[in-house]
Design an enzyme around this catalytic site. Sequence first.
Site, PDB file in Angstrom:
ATOM      1  N   PRO A  91       0.814  -1.218   0.000  1.00 31.83           N
ATOM      2  CA  PRO A  91       0.000   0.000   0.000  1.00 31.83           C
ATOM      3  C   PRO A  91       0.850   1.271   0.000  1.00 31.83           C
ATOM      4  O   PRO A  91       0.365   2.335  -0.371  1.00 31.83           O
ATOM      5  CB  PRO A  91      -0.828  -0.098   1.286  1.00 31.83           C
ATOM      6  CG  PRO A  91      -0.329  -1.276   2.039  1.00 31.83           C
ATOM      7  CD  PRO A  91       0.583  -2.056   1.169  1.00 31.83           C
ATOM      8  N   GLU A 118       0.120  -6.815   8.363  1.00 32.98           N
ATOM      9  CA  GLU A 118       0.362  -5.382   8.527  1.00 32.98           C
ATOM     10  C   GLU A 118       1.473  -4.895   7.619  1.00 32.98           C
ATOM     11  O   GLU A 118       1.677  -3.702   7.458  1.00 32.98           O
ATOM     12  CB  GLU A 118       0.701  -5.057   9.981  1.00 32.98           C
ATOM     13  CG  GLU A 118      -0.512  -4.993  10.877  1.00 32.98           C
ATOM     14  CD  GLU A 118      -1.469  -3.872  10.484  1.00 32.98           C
ATOM     15  OE1 GLU A 118      -2.621  -4.194  10.157  1.00 32.98           O
ATOM     16  OE2 GLU A 118      -1.066  -2.697  10.499  1.00 32.98           O
ATOM     17  N   ARG A 156      -2.083  -7.226 -21.015  1.00 32.57           N
ATOM     18  CA  ARG A 156      -2.863  -6.773 -22.180  1.00 32.57           C
ATOM     19  C   ARG A 156      -2.098  -5.792 -23.056  1.00 32.57           C
ATOM     20  O   ARG A 156      -2.534  -5.481 -24.163  1.00 32.57           O
ATOM     21  CB  ARG A 156      -4.222  -6.221 -21.764  1.00 32.57           C
ATOM     22  CG  ARG A 156      -4.209  -5.034 -20.854  1.00 32.57           C
ATOM     23  CD  ARG A 156      -5.554  -4.901 -20.152  1.00 32.57           C
ATOM     24  NE  ARG A 156      -6.673  -4.994 -21.086  1.00 32.57           N
ATOM     25  CZ  ARG A 156      -6.999  -4.067 -21.972  1.00 32.57           C
ATOM     26  NH1 ARG A 156      -6.305  -2.964 -22.044  1.00 32.57           N
ATOM     27  NH2 ARG A 156      -8.017  -4.243 -22.768  1.00 32.57           N
ATOM     28  N   ASP A 171      -7.497   2.647 -25.547  1.00 30.14           N
ATOM     29  CA  ASP A 171      -7.923   2.689 -24.149  1.00 30.14           C
ATOM     30  C   ASP A 171      -7.713   4.052 -23.516  1.00 30.14           C
ATOM     31  O   ASP A 171      -6.804   4.780 -23.859  1.00 30.14           O
ATOM     32  CB  ASP A 171      -7.123   1.684 -23.311  1.00 30.14           C
ATOM     33  CG  ASP A 171      -7.722   0.292 -23.353  1.00 30.14           C
ATOM     34  OD1 ASP A 171      -8.837   0.164 -23.857  1.00 30.14           O
ATOM     35  OD2 ASP A 171      -7.057  -0.630 -22.877  1.00 30.14           O
TER      36      ASP A 171
END
Length: 230
Positions: A91, A118, A156, A171
């Site tokens: 994160p 954590e 992709r 895209d």
Amino acid sequence: MKIDIVTIFPAMVTAPLMEGEGIVARAVARGLLDIRVHDLRDFTTDRHRVVDDMPFGGGPGMVLKPEPLFAAVDRIRDERGIPSAVILTSPDGERLTHRTAARLSALEHLVVLCGRYEGVDERVREHLATESISIGDYVVSGGELPALVIVDAVARLIPGVVGDQASVSGDTFARDGLLDFPQYTRPAEFRGHRVPPVLLSGHHAEIEKWRRQQALERTRRHRPDLLGDS
Ligand code: 9D3
């Protein structure tokens, strides 16, 4: 491209990538992608296959131990060759963008280490991973879903993985940094809601103009940061 994924929940990544029916699973079946999933617990040396421990200095939760992750990458290196990148999902990593996906899509061999609990012992980020990647500013329970997102976004962009390459270069973010324009298909009227008449007009220049204006308006509304005036 070779991809090795290291996780304590191998089934969570194997199912969508290699047993599923998605674009990536099809690319694996066609030999364009060579993906292996490794169970982190197979690289422990104790009877209970422990992969985590309490944080030094105290605090809530558990931290992924370094030894099994280093052992997993050692084994991958021996059996599959020196990887081009070792990605730690975290994160507090660098946010995943189209630019990052495009850079990774040109590499030969990726290793993805899925974080959990954590966090992960910092020595993994400093001395094993070559980069750490977050998929956005929200918390998910572990690195497995982020690993799937990273692998899908990268795969992709590899030539041949997506059947219609026009749909890749068109895209959002690949095109011009604007969000997509609205799409419609038949019927031309559904429950009283009509498709914008310009799309039925056959005037291609007018259609292009309308789409561009819609993409701009939508970007201004939802993602002003992309226009540089957040
Ligand atoms: C920021 C939350 N942390 C603060 C104490 C604790 C924490 C919660 C959840 C630490 C790790 C996790 C598990 N998440 C990931 O491993 C993860 C993640 C994410 O939660 N959001 C966006 N991208 C990613 S990549 C890996």
